[in-house]
Enzyme design. Sequence first.
Site, PDB file in Angstrom:
ATOM      1  N   ARG A  61      -0.453 -24.270  -6.626  1.00 35.55           N
ATOM      2  CA  ARG A  61       0.232 -24.965  -7.720  1.00 35.55           C
ATOM      3  C   ARG A  61      -0.003 -24.280  -9.067  1.00 35.55           C
ATOM      4  O   ARG A  61      -0.198 -24.936 -10.084  1.00 35.55           O
ATOM      5  CB  ARG A  61      -0.247 -26.406  -7.798  1.00 35.55           C
ATOM      6  CG  ARG A  61       0.092 -27.199  -6.563  1.00 35.55           C
ATOM      7  CD  ARG A  61      -0.345 -28.617  -6.704  1.00 35.55           C
ATOM      8  NE  ARG A  61      -0.058 -29.364  -5.484  1.00 35.55           N
ATOM      9  CZ  ARG A  61      -0.481 -30.586  -5.273  1.00 35.55           C
ATOM     10  NH1 ARG A  61      -1.194 -31.210  -6.182  1.00 35.55           N
ATOM     11  NH2 ARG A  61      -0.186 -31.190  -4.144  1.00 35.55           N
ATOM     12  N   CYS A  62       0.049 -22.989  -9.072  1.00 34.30           N
ATOM     13  CA  CYS A  62      -0.251 -22.192 -10.257  1.00 34.30           C
ATOM     14  C   CYS A  62       1.026 -21.502 -10.725  1.00 34.30           C
ATOM     15  O   CYS A  62       1.930 -21.239  -9.927  1.00 34.30           O
ATOM     16  CB  CYS A  62      -1.326 -21.149  -9.889  1.00 34.30           C
ATOM     17  SG  CYS A  62      -1.766 -20.009 -11.207  1.00 34.30           S
ATOM     18  N   GLY A  63       1.077 -21.172 -11.997  1.00 34.91           N
ATOM     19  CA  GLY A  63       2.207 -20.397 -12.510  1.00 34.91           C
ATOM     20  C   GLY A  63       2.322 -19.033 -11.845  1.00 34.91           C
ATOM     21  O   GLY A  63       3.395 -18.434 -11.827  1.00 34.91           O
ATOM     22  N   THR A  65       1.670 -18.559  -8.597  1.00 35.19           N
ATOM     23  CA  THR A  65       1.834 -18.758  -7.161  1.00 35.19           C
ATOM     24  C   THR A  65       2.961 -17.904  -6.592  1.00 35.19           C
ATOM     25  O   THR A  65       2.876 -17.432  -5.461  1.00 35.19           O
ATOM     26  CB  THR A  65       2.050 -20.250  -6.841  1.00 35.19           C
ATOM     27  OG1 THR A  65       0.907 -20.976  -7.299  1.00 35.19           O
ATOM     28  CG2 THR A  65       2.239 -20.485  -5.350  1.00 35.19           C
TER      29      THR A  65
END
Length: 188
Positions: A61-63, A65
């Site tokens: 759930r990371c920018g 990803t």
Amino acid sequence: MKRFSVFALALVLVTVVAAEAAKKVVPAVLNFKMKDIDGKEVHLAQKYAGKAILFVNVASRCGYTKQYKGLQELFEKYEGKGLVIIGVPANNFGGQEPGSNEDIKAFCESTYKVTFPMLAKVSVKGDDICDLYKFLTSKETNKEFAGDVSWNFEKFLISPAGKVVGRYKSNVTPEAIGADVEKNLPKK
């Protein structure tokens, strides 16, 4: 005369055994047992010695990803030439990897078609840091590339000889390190 022959034979055998043992020296960076995403124990040296390795701490759930796509492409391009990419899920940054190992595996396979090896979720920073990342970030064991991991998708490139040869911040894409990977592939 027989005594000398037995002694000479024993000496030759000891020399051969010692030479074989010397060949199997485990690179320190691979001298760890970890669990894979399915919970099976993996001795990194037994499975990956002699390969170029890219360790990447990942999160779903990371920018960053979307880098899974580039990592998978890099893996497909160089896997047959001796590269292994190892995803290392961690929930150290912003709670961006909250799921279970099963959740992480399902997400990676369904969303990004990931086929490179994934380890079980660990900590890559702090008091509960796993031994592998303690090694990768410690000044005592990795002077040139030491320092805490600062965010998801940091990458450590390991040569086939087991030396850390590169460290790349999260914003450095897999595509941008292709030349470094290529330079560090095992020599045939």
